[in-house]
Scaffold this motif. Structure first.
Motif, PDB file in Angstrom:
ATOM      1  N   VAL A 428     123.614   0.780 -44.799  1.00  0.00           N
ATOM      2  CA  VAL A 428     124.831   1.432 -45.286  1.00  0.00           C
ATOM      3  C   VAL A 428     124.404   2.472 -46.309  1.00  0.00           C
ATOM      4  O   VAL A 428     123.553   2.197 -47.169  1.00  0.00           O
ATOM      5  N   SER A 429     124.977   3.690 -46.221  1.00  0.00           N
ATOM      6  CA  SER A 429     124.583   4.769 -47.135  1.00  0.00           C
ATOM      7  C   SER A 429     125.004   4.447 -48.555  1.00  0.00           C
ATOM      8  O   SER A 429     125.921   3.647 -48.806  1.00  0.00           O
ATOM      9  N   LYS A 430     124.347   5.116 -49.514  1.00  0.00           N
ATOM     10  CA  LYS A 430     124.595   4.850 -50.929  1.00  0.00           C
ATOM     11  C   LYS A 430     125.996   5.275 -51.369  1.00  0.00           C
ATOM     12  O   LYS A 430     126.525   4.746 -52.346  1.00  0.00           O
ATOM     13  N   ASN A 431     126.578   6.241 -50.681  1.00  0.00           N
ATOM     14  CA  ASN A 431     127.943   6.660 -51.029  1.00  0.00           C
ATOM     15  C   ASN A 431     128.997   5.977 -50.164  1.00  0.00           C
ATOM     16  O   ASN A 431     130.166   6.368 -50.181  1.00  0.00           O
ATOM     17  N   ASN A 432     128.590   4.966 -49.376  1.00  0.00           N
ATOM     18  CA  ASN A 432     129.495   4.187 -48.523  1.00  0.00           C
ATOM     19  C   ASN A 432     130.219   5.074 -47.504  1.00  0.00           C
ATOM     20  O   ASN A 432     131.369   4.812 -47.139  1.00  0.00           O
ATOM     21  N   GLN A 433     129.535   6.109 -46.992  1.00  0.00           N
ATOM     22  CA  GLN A 433     130.134   7.007 -46.013  1.00  0.00           C
ATOM     23  C   GLN A 433     129.667   6.716 -44.597  1.00  0.00           C
ATOM     24  O   GLN A 433     130.434   6.865 -43.645  1.00  0.00           O
ATOM     25  N   TYR A 434     128.402   6.300 -44.446  1.00  0.00           N
ATOM     26  CA  TYR A 434     127.835   6.099 -43.124  1.00  0.00           C
ATOM     27  C   TYR A 434     127.314   4.681 -42.961  1.00  0.00           C
ATOM     28  O   TYR A 434     126.924   4.020 -43.934  1.00  0.00           O
TER      29      TYR A 434
END
Length: 518
Positions: A428-434
Motif C-alpha cells: 500500500v502506498s505511503k499516501n494511501n492512494q495505490y
C-alpha cells in the motif's frame, strides 16, 4: 615745702591725666582710620563681583539666544567640543528654545527597525541580560563520580580499571556511543550547521522571490529529479563488506532514523553496519544458535529487531538499547507449527503474524500477546497495513484480497486481483492512494484504494508486465512517485515504475514500458 610738693603733685597728676586722654584720642583716631580702609576695599570688591555676575548672566543670555537658533547637528558638535551644559535647567531651557528636532533619513530608518520589537520585548531582553542567577549551589560545581559497574553502564567501560567516571567523562562517552550508532552527528543535533543552513535557505528564498518577481510567463517545468527513461545509477561499496554472510541473505533493511543497515540470513546471524559509502564499518553482530532466519525487521522506533526462523514456532526480539536477546517461545492462543512471515504496523502498535490455513494473528507490539485472530479463504501469502494502521490488506494464494478493520477485526470488503493465478506480494502506498498486487506470473497490478473498497472486480490502473519470473517483492518509495517490483527467482530482476506517469496514462490504454532499471 609740703604745700609746694602738693602743688607739684597736683600738676603732675593733671599732666598725666591729660597725656592719657590724648593717648586715648590718638589711639581711637588710629582705629577709626584703620577700620575705614578695609570697608572701602570690601565695598569695591562687592561692586566688582556684582558687575562680573551681571556680565556672566548677560553672556549666558546671549549664549542661550545664540543656541536657540543653531541646528541639532551644530549643538551636538558644540557639546562634543565644550562639554555638556552647566546644569539640567539649562539643558531643558535649550531643548525648549531649540524647538522640535528634525529627524534625518538614517535616524528614521533606525527608529523603524527598533520599532519592530515591542517595548515589552526590549525590556525583557535587557532584564535577561542584566539578571544574574538567584541561587548558586556549590554542590553542582563539585565533581561527582558515577559507578560504572552498574548493569546498565557496564558496556560503556573500556577497561576493568574504569570502575568510576566523572559526569563529564560519562556524558562524553555516551555522546561517542550515540554518534557511533547514528553514523556521526545527526543534522538536527548540529546547531551551527542548522543556523547556517537556515541562513542560507532564507537568503536563497529571498533571491528566488526576487527572481520570480522580475519575470513573467509559465513557471511549470518538468521534474529534474525523476527524468523519464533509464535512470543513471552507480555502484557503491557493499554495505556488508566487513562481514559477508556465509549463507543466503533474506533481509536487508535500513534503520528508520539512523545511517545503519541490517542484514540477516540463513547463517543464523543479524549484523548492523554503519553506512558511510566508503568503508561501511560493522557495528555489531548477534548470533542465534540453531535458528536460520526467515525474516527480520526493525521496530518503528528503531530500538528492537524482530526475527523469525525458517522452521520454528518461536521468534526472537533483540533489544538494541539494553543489548539483550529475548526469546518468545510461545504466544498464548496461537497454535501454529511454524511462524515465518509477519508485518509491523506503521504506528508501532501491532504485529501481524501470518499463519497457516489463512489465519492472521494480531499481536500487541508492546507485550507480544495475542489480541485477536482473523481468517481468510484459502491460504494467506502476504499482508500489508495502511499508513494510518487502521486497515489490513491480506492477499490469498487464490488471488483474492481481503480488507480488514484493525479496531473491530471485521472484514470490510473483498475483491479479486485481475488475472492472478497465485498471489505473492502486496503493498500500500505511503499516501494511501495505490495498492499493488504481485502474482506468480510476474504481473503487478496497480489499483486505486477507492476502487478497491467499492468494487469486487476492479480494473487496475496499470498492469506492469516487465518481470518474466514470479513477483516476490513490491514496495513504494516514501513520496509514492516510484513503485519498485522485484523477483527472487533470477538475478538483477528489479524494475522501477513511475506511478505519476502511470496515473496520467491510464486513459490512453498505452502499454509501453515505464521507467525501469535494467
Amino acid at each position: 615745702m609740703r604745700g609746694l610738693a602738693a602743688v607739684v603733685g597736683r600738676e603732675r597728676g593733671a599732666a598725666k591725666a591729660s597725656s592719657m586722654k590724648m593717648a586715648k584720642k590718638v589711639s581711637k583716631g588710629t582705629k577709626a582710620s584703620k577700620m575705614t580702609k578695609p570697608r572701602r576695599t570690601a565695598k569695591r570688591l562687592l561692586v566688582v563681583a556684582n558687575q562680573a555676575a551681571a556680565a556672566e548672566a548677560a553672556r549666558r543670555a546671549r549664549h542661550l539666544k545664540a543656541l536657540s537658533c543653531v541646528s541639532g547637528a551644530e549643538r551636538e558638535l558644540e557639546e562634543l567640543v565644550f562639554g555638556d551644559s552647566l546644569n539640567g535647567e539649562e539643558d531643558e531651557l535649550l531643548r525648549c528654545l531649540a524647538g522640535p528636532r528634525r529627524v534625518t533619513a538614517a535616524e528614521e530608518k533606525d527608529l523603524q527597525e527598533e520599532s519592530s520589537d515591542s517595548g515589552v520585548e526590549n525590556e525583557a531582553k535587557r532584564d535577561l541580560l542584566l539578571k544574574s542567577p538567584a541561587w548558586v549551589d556549590e554542590d553542582d560545581e563539585a565533581e561527582e563520580n558515577v559507578d560504572m559497574t552498574h548493569k546498565y553502564r557496564k558496556d560503556l567501560m573500556k577497561s576493568d580499571a574504569e570502575t568510576t567516571l566523572t559526569k563529564k567523562k560519562l556524558k562524553k562517552r555516551l555522546e561517542e556511543q550515540f554518534q557511533q550508532a547514528m553514523g556521526g552527528v545527526p543534522a538536527w543535533a548540529d546547531l551551527e550547521n542548522r543556523k547556517n543552513s537556515k541562513r542560507t535557505l532564507s537568503d536563497s528564498d529571498s533571491d528566488e522571490d526576487d527572481d520570480l518577481l522580475r519575470r513573467t510567463g509559465n513557471f511549470i517545468t518538468s521534474s529534474e529529479s525523476l527524468p523519464r527513461g533509464i535512470l543513471k545509477m552507480s555502484t557503491c561499496p557493499p554495505a556488508n563488506q566487513e562481514r559477508f554472510a556465509n549463507g543466503k541473505l533474506v533481509t536487508v533493511q535500513f534503520h528508520p532514523s539512523a545511517q545503519v543497515v541490517m542484514t540477516a540470513g540463513h547463517d543464523r546471524s543479524v549484523s548492523l553496519f554503519q553506512v558511510d559509502g566508503i568503508k561501511n564499518p560493522k557495528i555489531q553482530s548477534i548470533y542465534l544458535e540453531s535458528f536460520p532466519i526467515y525474516k527480520a525487521r526493525f521496530s518503528v522506533d528503531g530500538e528492537q529487531v524482530i526475527a523469525t526462523g525458517t522452521h520454528h514456532s518461536m521468534f526472537f526480539v533483540y533489544d538494541m538499547m539494553a543489548g539483550s536477546i529475548i526469546p518468545i517461545p510461545k504466544v498464548r492462543g496461537v497454535e501454529e507449527k511454524f511462524l515465518r512471515n509477519f508485518e509491523l504496523s506503521p504506528d508501532g502498535s501491532f504485529m501481524l503474524l501470518i499463519g497457516n490455513s489463512g489465519y492472521l494473528h494480531l499481536l500487541s507490539m508492546k507485550t507480544k500477546e495475542l489480541i485477536s485472530t482473523m481468517k481468510v479463504n484459502g491460504r494467506c501469502t502476504a499482508s500489508a497495513f495502511t499508513p494510518d494502521s487502521s486497515k489490513i490488506y491480506s492477499y490469498s494464494k487464490e488471488g483474492e484480497v481481503f480488507i480488514w478493520d484493525v479496531r473491530s477485526r471485521k472484514g470490510l470488503h473483498k475483491f479479486e486481483d485481475e488475472g492472478s493465478l497465485e498471489g505473492k506480494c502486496i503493498a500500500v502506498s505511503k499516501n494511501n492512494q495505490y495498492v499493488a498486487c504481485g502474482s506468480s506470473s510476474g504481473v503487478v497490478n496497480l489499483y486505486t484504494t477507492d476502487v478497491c473498497l467499492k468494487e469486487n472486480r476492479p480494473k487496475p490502473v496499470k498492469a506492469i508486465m516487465n518481470l518474466v519470473t514470479s513477483a516476490t517483492c513490491v514496495t513504494f518509495n516514501p513520496t509514492t512517485e516510484i513503485l519498485a517490483v522485484a523477483s527472487r527467482d533470477t538475478d538483477e530482476a528489479v524494475k522501477l515504475a513511475e506511478t505519476l506517469f502511470v496515473f496520467l496514462k491510464e486513459d490512453t490504454g498505452e502499454n509501453e514500458p515505464v521507467t525501469e532499471v535494467l
